[in-house]
Design a protein around this motif. Structure first.
Motif, PDB file in Angstrom:
ATOM      1  N   ARG A  72       0.803  -1.233   0.033  1.00 38.05           N
ATOM      2  CA  ARG A  72       0.102  -0.099  -0.022  1.00 38.05           C
ATOM      3  C   ARG A  72       1.036   1.123   0.041  1.00 38.05           C
ATOM      4  NH1 ARG A  72      -5.006   0.073   1.149  1.00 38.05           N
ATOM      5  NH2 ARG A  72      -4.775   1.726   2.633  1.00 38.05           N
ATOM      6  N   TRP A  73       0.696   2.172  -0.999  1.00 35.34           N
ATOM      7  CA  TRP A  73       1.522   3.338  -1.356  1.00 35.34           C
ATOM      8  C   TRP A  73       0.941   4.211  -1.996  1.00 35.34           C
ATOM      9  CZ3 TRP A  73       2.587   3.502  -6.402  1.00 35.34           C
ATOM     10  CH2 TRP A  73       2.626   2.223  -6.966  1.00 35.34           C
ATOM     11  N   VAL A  74       1.349   5.473  -2.273  1.00 30.94           N
ATOM     12  CA  VAL A  74       1.015   6.585  -3.014  1.00 30.94           C
ATOM     13  C   VAL A  74       2.253   7.371  -3.262  1.00 30.94           C
ATOM     14  CG1 VAL A  74       0.444   8.236  -1.258  1.00 30.94           C
ATOM     15  CG2 VAL A  74      -0.437   8.586  -3.347  1.00 30.94           C
ATOM     16  N   LEU A  75       2.595   7.559  -4.521  1.00 28.23           N
ATOM     17  CA  LEU A  75       3.699   8.122  -5.273  1.00 28.23           C
ATOM     18  C   LEU A  75       3.510   8.958  -6.331  1.00 28.23           C
ATOM     19  CD1 LEU A  75       6.718   7.573  -4.279  1.00 28.23           C
ATOM     20  CD2 LEU A  75       6.833   5.896  -5.898  1.00 28.23           C
ATOM     21  N   GLU A  76       4.386   9.989  -6.632  1.00 27.35           N
ATOM     22  CA  GLU A  76       4.253  10.748  -7.774  1.00 27.35           C
ATOM     23  C   GLU A  76       4.893   9.939  -9.054  1.00 27.35           C
ATOM     24  OE1 GLU A  76       5.366  13.376  -4.192  1.00 27.35           O
ATOM     25  OE2 GLU A  76       6.262  11.455  -5.143  1.00 27.35           O
ATOM     26  N   TRP A  77       4.171  10.124 -10.198  1.00 24.04           N
ATOM     27  CA  TRP A  77       4.457   9.413 -11.424  1.00 24.04           C
ATOM     28  C   TRP A  77       5.396  10.402 -12.148  1.00 24.04           C
ATOM     29  CZ3 TRP A  77       2.291   9.455 -16.642  1.00 24.04           C
ATOM     30  CH2 TRP A  77       2.649   8.193 -17.361  1.00 24.04           C
ATOM     31  N   GLN A  78       6.553  10.100 -11.944  1.00 16.50           N
ATOM     32  CA  GLN A  78       7.758  10.882 -12.564  1.00 16.50           C
ATOM     33  C   GLN A  78       8.966  10.294 -12.902  1.00 16.50           C
ATOM     34  OE1 GLN A  78       7.653  14.548 -10.167  1.00 16.50           O
ATOM     35  NE2 GLN A  78       8.980  13.620  -8.669  1.00 16.50           N
ATOM     36  N   TYR A  79       9.748  10.843 -13.530  1.00 19.49           N
ATOM     37  CA  TYR A  79      11.070  10.288 -13.803  1.00 19.49           C
ATOM     38  C   TYR A  79      11.024   9.096 -14.824  1.00 19.49           C
ATOM     39  CZ  TYR A  79      12.617  13.194 -10.016  1.00 19.49           C
ATOM     40  OH  TYR A  79      13.002  14.331  -9.524  1.00 19.49           O
ATOM     41  N   ASP A  80      11.368   9.382 -16.097  1.00 18.46           N
ATOM     42  CA  ASP A  80      11.308   8.037 -17.091  1.00 18.46           C
ATOM     43  C   ASP A  80      11.792   6.796 -16.655  1.00 18.46           C
ATOM     44  OD1 ASP A  80       9.907  10.072 -18.745  1.00 18.46           O
ATOM     45  OD2 ASP A  80      11.631  10.649 -19.893  1.00 18.46           O
ATOM     46  N   GLN A  81      13.143   6.870 -15.844  1.00 23.37           N
ATOM     47  CA  GLN A  81      13.582   5.510 -15.673  1.00 23.37           C
ATOM     48  C   GLN A  81      12.595   4.492 -14.994  1.00 23.37           C
ATOM     49  OE1 GLN A  81      14.480   8.659 -14.613  1.00 23.37           O
ATOM     50  NE2 GLN A  81      16.620   8.758 -13.972  1.00 23.37           N
ATOM     51  N   VAL A  82      11.596   5.146 -14.142  1.00 30.15           N
ATOM     52  CA  VAL A  82      10.625   4.108 -13.450  1.00 30.15           C
ATOM     53  C   VAL A  82       9.293   4.303 -13.935  1.00 30.15           C
ATOM     54  CG1 VAL A  82      12.437   4.232 -11.599  1.00 30.15           C
ATOM     55  CG2 VAL A  82      10.455   5.968 -11.480  1.00 30.15           C
ATOM     56  N   ARG A  83       8.773   5.235 -14.663  1.00 30.05           N
ATOM     57  CA  ARG A  83       7.435   5.163 -14.786  1.00 30.05           C
ATOM     58  C   ARG A  83       6.797   4.026 -15.342  1.00 30.05           C
ATOM     59  NH1 ARG A  83       5.796  10.708 -15.826  1.00 30.05           N
ATOM     60  NH2 ARG A  83       7.633  12.192 -16.400  1.00 30.05           N
ATOM     61  N   GLN A  84       7.226   3.198 -16.133  1.00 28.25           N
ATOM     62  CA  GLN A  84       6.645   1.971 -16.371  1.00 28.25           C
ATOM     63  C   GLN A  84       6.676   0.984 -15.353  1.00 28.25           C
ATOM     64  OE1 GLN A  84       5.107   1.025 -18.933  1.00 28.25           O
ATOM     65  NE2 GLN A  84       5.371   3.006 -19.965  1.00 28.25           N
ATOM     66  N   ARG A  85       7.614   1.002 -14.392  1.00 25.05           N
ATOM     67  CA  ARG A  85       7.483   0.140 -13.148  1.00 25.05           C
ATOM     68  C   ARG A  85       6.562   0.521 -12.165  1.00 25.05           C
ATOM     69  NH1 ARG A  85      13.701  -0.059 -11.784  1.00 25.05           N
ATOM     70  NH2 ARG A  85      14.104   1.243 -13.320  1.00 25.05           N
ATOM     71  N   LEU A  86       6.248   1.684 -11.789  1.00 24.99           N
ATOM     72  CA  LEU A  86       5.313   2.398 -11.142  1.00 24.99           C
ATOM     73  C   LEU A  86       3.848   2.159 -11.716  1.00 24.99           C
ATOM     74  CD1 LEU A  86       6.988   5.844 -10.484  1.00 24.99           C
ATOM     75  CD2 LEU A  86       6.949   4.050  -8.979  1.00 24.99           C
ATOM     76  N   ALA A  87       3.738   2.339 -12.968  1.00 25.43           N
ATOM     77  CA  ALA A  87       2.470   2.061 -13.489  1.00 25.43           C
ATOM     78  C   ALA A  87       2.039   0.618 -13.557  1.00 25.43           C
ATOM     79  CB  ALA A  87       2.471   2.478 -14.962  1.00 25.43           C
TER      80      ALA A  87
END
Length: 186
Positions: A72-87
Protein backbone atom coordinates in the motif's frame (compact mmCIF):
# COMPACT_ATOMS: atom_id res chain seq x y z
CA UNK A 1 -9.88 0.99 -18.75
CA UNK A 2 -11.28 4.25 -20.06
CA UNK A 3 -10.08 7.59 -18.81
CA UNK A 4 -12.21 8.49 -15.78
CA UNK A 5 -13.38 11.96 -14.83
CA UNK A 6 -14.53 13.33 -11.50
CA UNK A 7 -18.11 12.72 -12.63
CA UNK A 8 -17.56 8.97 -12.94
CA UNK A 9 -18.26 6.45 -10.22
CA UNK A 10 -15.00 5.97 -8.32
CA UNK A 11 -14.00 2.94 -6.32
CA UNK A 12 -13.54 4.35 -2.80
CA UNK A 13 -10.53 2.16 -1.96
CA UNK A 14 -7.22 1.81 -3.77
CA UNK A 15 -3.96 0.32 -2.49
CA UNK A 16 -1.33 1.67 -4.89
CA UNK A 17 -1.89 5.16 -6.25
CA UNK A 18 0.16 7.35 -8.57
CA UNK A 19 -0.33 11.08 -9.04
CA UNK A 20 0.70 12.57 -12.38
CA UNK A 21 0.99 16.14 -13.58
CA UNK A 22 3.37 18.81 -14.74
CA UNK A 23 5.76 20.35 -12.19
CA UNK A 24 3.80 22.66 -9.94
CA UNK A 25 0.45 20.95 -10.43
CA UNK A 26 0.34 19.71 -6.85
CA UNK A 27 1.43 16.08 -7.16
CA UNK A 28 3.17 15.92 -3.79
CA UNK A 29 0.35 17.74 -1.99
CA UNK A 30 -2.18 15.37 -3.54
CA UNK A 31 -0.04 12.37 -2.58
CA UNK A 32 0.08 13.56 1.02
CA UNK A 33 -3.68 14.07 1.14
CA UNK A 34 -4.42 10.73 -0.52
CA UNK A 35 -1.97 9.01 1.81
CA UNK A 36 -3.72 10.42 4.84
CA UNK A 37 -7.19 9.71 3.43
CA UNK A 38 -6.48 6.14 2.31
CA UNK A 39 -3.87 5.19 4.91
CA UNK A 40 -1.15 4.81 2.29
CA UNK A 41 2.59 5.21 2.80
CA UNK A 42 4.08 8.16 0.90
CA UNK A 43 7.63 9.21 0.21
CA UNK A 44 8.52 12.07 -2.13
CA UNK A 45 10.03 10.56 -5.24
CA UNK A 46 12.25 13.66 -5.52
CA UNK A 47 13.86 12.72 -2.19
CA UNK A 48 14.98 9.40 -3.68
CA UNK A 49 16.18 10.99 -6.93
CA UNK A 50 18.09 14.11 -5.84
CA UNK A 51 21.39 13.75 -4.05
CA UNK A 52 23.59 16.55 -2.72
CA UNK A 53 24.21 19.38 -5.20
CA UNK A 54 21.29 18.15 -7.30
CA UNK A 55 23.17 15.00 -8.31
CA UNK A 56 21.23 11.88 -9.24
CA UNK A 57 21.44 9.32 -6.46
CA UNK A 58 22.88 6.01 -7.65
CA UNK A 59 20.42 4.15 -5.41
CA UNK A 60 17.36 5.78 -6.98
CA UNK A 61 15.95 2.89 -8.97
CA UNK A 62 16.67 0.28 -6.30
CA UNK A 63 14.96 2.42 -3.66
CA UNK A 64 11.95 2.94 -5.91
CA UNK A 65 11.71 -0.81 -6.51
CA UNK A 66 11.90 -1.45 -2.77
CA UNK A 67 9.21 1.15 -2.04
CA UNK A 68 6.75 -0.11 -4.65
CA UNK A 69 7.19 -3.71 -3.51
CA UNK A 70 5.04 -2.74 -0.51
CA UNK A 71 1.34 -3.53 -0.61
CA UNK A 72 0.00 0.00 0.00
CA UNK A 73 1.51 3.29 -1.16
CA UNK A 74 1.01 6.58 -2.99
CA UNK A 75 3.72 8.16 -5.14
CA UNK A 76 4.31 10.85 -7.77
CA UNK A 77 4.43 9.48 -11.33
CA UNK A 78 7.60 11.02 -12.68
CA UNK A 79 11.13 10.18 -13.85
CA UNK A 80 11.24 8.22 -17.08
CA UNK A 81 13.58 5.58 -15.60
CA UNK A 82 10.81 4.27 -13.34
CA UNK A 83 7.48 5.35 -14.86
CA UNK A 84 6.70 1.94 -16.39
CA UNK A 85 7.55 0.08 -13.17
CA UNK A 86 5.36 2.43 -11.16
CA UNK A 87 2.44 2.03 -13.56
CA UNK A 88 2.78 -1.75 -13.60
CA UNK A 89 2.28 -1.87 -9.81
CA UNK A 90 -0.41 0.82 -9.44
CA UNK A 91 -4.17 0.34 -9.41
CA UNK A 92 -5.05 4.05 -9.83
CA UNK A 93 -3.35 7.01 -11.45
CA UNK A 94 -4.72 10.46 -10.65
CA UNK A 95 -3.81 12.93 -13.42
CA UNK A 96 -3.81 16.56 -12.31
CA UNK A 97 -4.46 18.14 -15.70
CA UNK A 98 -5.08 21.70 -14.59
CA UNK A 99 -5.12 24.77 -16.87
CA UNK A 100 -1.71 26.20 -17.76
CA UNK A 101 -2.34 29.44 -15.86
CA UNK A 102 -3.02 27.49 -12.65
CA UNK A 103 0.10 25.37 -12.96
CA UNK A 104 2.42 28.23 -13.92
CA UNK A 105 1.13 30.42 -11.10
CA UNK A 106 1.77 27.59 -8.64
CA UNK A 107 5.24 26.68 -9.87
CA UNK A 108 6.36 30.33 -10.00
CA UNK A 109 5.00 31.09 -6.52
CA UNK A 110 6.54 27.92 -5.05
CA UNK A 111 9.91 28.61 -6.67
CA UNK A 112 10.02 32.23 -5.51
CA UNK A 113 8.95 31.27 -1.98
CA UNK A 114 11.56 28.53 -1.73
CA UNK A 115 14.24 30.81 -3.18
CA UNK A 116 13.51 33.64 -0.74
CA UNK A 117 13.27 31.42 2.33
CA UNK A 118 16.09 29.06 1.29
CA UNK A 119 13.74 26.25 2.24
CA UNK A 120 15.75 23.04 2.47
CA UNK A 121 14.62 20.49 -0.07
CA UNK A 122 16.01 17.01 -0.58
CA UNK A 123 19.43 16.02 0.73
CA UNK A 124 20.54 19.57 1.51
CA UNK A 125 19.50 21.14 -1.80
CA UNK A 126 17.87 24.56 -2.07
CA UNK A 127 16.27 26.33 -5.03
CA UNK A 128 18.88 28.10 -7.16
CA UNK A 129 18.64 31.88 -7.51
CA UNK A 130 15.61 32.96 -9.51
CA UNK A 131 17.75 34.64 -12.19
CA UNK A 132 18.99 31.17 -13.23
CA UNK A 133 15.72 30.77 -15.13
CA UNK A 134 17.55 32.72 -17.85
CA UNK A 135 20.64 30.49 -17.91
CA UNK A 136 19.49 27.01 -16.87
CA UNK A 137 17.43 25.17 -19.51
CA UNK A 138 16.25 22.77 -16.80
CA UNK A 139 15.17 25.45 -14.33
CA UNK A 140 11.94 24.18 -12.76
CA UNK A 141 9.81 27.00 -14.19
CA UNK A 142 11.18 26.41 -17.68
CA UNK A 143 10.83 22.65 -17.17
CA UNK A 144 7.13 23.03 -16.29
CA UNK A 145 6.56 25.17 -19.38
CA UNK A 146 8.50 22.83 -21.70
CA UNK A 147 6.97 19.56 -20.48
CA UNK A 148 3.35 20.64 -20.02
CA UNK A 149 2.27 19.41 -23.45
CA UNK A 150 3.80 15.94 -23.01
CA UNK A 151 1.21 14.62 -20.56
CA UNK A 152 -1.71 13.86 -22.91
CA UNK A 153 0.60 11.65 -24.98
CA UNK A 154 2.05 10.00 -21.89
CA UNK A 155 -1.44 9.24 -20.61
CA UNK A 156 -2.57 7.84 -23.99
CA UNK A 157 0.47 5.56 -24.01
CA UNK A 158 -0.16 4.57 -20.39
CA UNK A 159 -3.75 3.57 -21.21
CA UNK A 160 -2.42 1.42 -24.08
CA UNK A 161 0.41 -0.17 -22.07
CA UNK A 162 -1.65 -0.72 -18.90
CA UNK A 163 -5.29 -1.20 -19.94
CA UNK A 164 -6.32 -2.41 -16.46
CA UNK A 165 -5.01 0.70 -14.70
CA UNK A 166 -7.73 3.15 -13.66
CA UNK A 167 -6.78 6.69 -14.69
CA UNK A 168 -8.69 9.59 -13.17
CA UNK A 169 -8.29 12.98 -14.87
CA UNK A 170 -8.92 16.07 -12.74
CA UNK A 171 -9.09 19.28 -14.78
CA UNK A 172 -10.24 21.73 -12.10
CA UNK A 173 -8.49 22.16 -8.73
CA UNK A 174 -11.93 22.58 -7.10
CA UNK A 175 -12.72 18.97 -7.98
CA UNK A 176 -9.77 17.72 -5.98
CA UNK A 177 -11.63 17.96 -2.66
CA UNK A 178 -14.59 16.04 -4.08
CA UNK A 179 -12.26 13.27 -5.23
CA UNK A 180 -10.63 13.14 -1.79
CA UNK A 181 -14.07 12.83 -0.19
CA UNK A 182 -15.02 9.88 -2.40
CA UNK A 183 -11.72 8.07 -2.10
CA UNK A 184 -11.34 6.49 1.28
CA UNK A 185 -15.04 6.73 2.08
CA UNK A 186 -15.39 2.97 2.48
Amino acid sequence: MPLLTTLDQLDPAYDRVLVAGVSGSGKTTMCSKLGARLGLVHIELDSLFHGPNWSVRTTFEAEVDEFISQDRWVLEWQYDQVRQRLAARADLLVWLDYPLVVVMKRVIWRTVRRGVTHEPLWNGNVEPPLWTIMTNREHIIRWAWQTRASYPGRIRQLLTDHPDLSVLRITDPRDTERVLEVLGSS
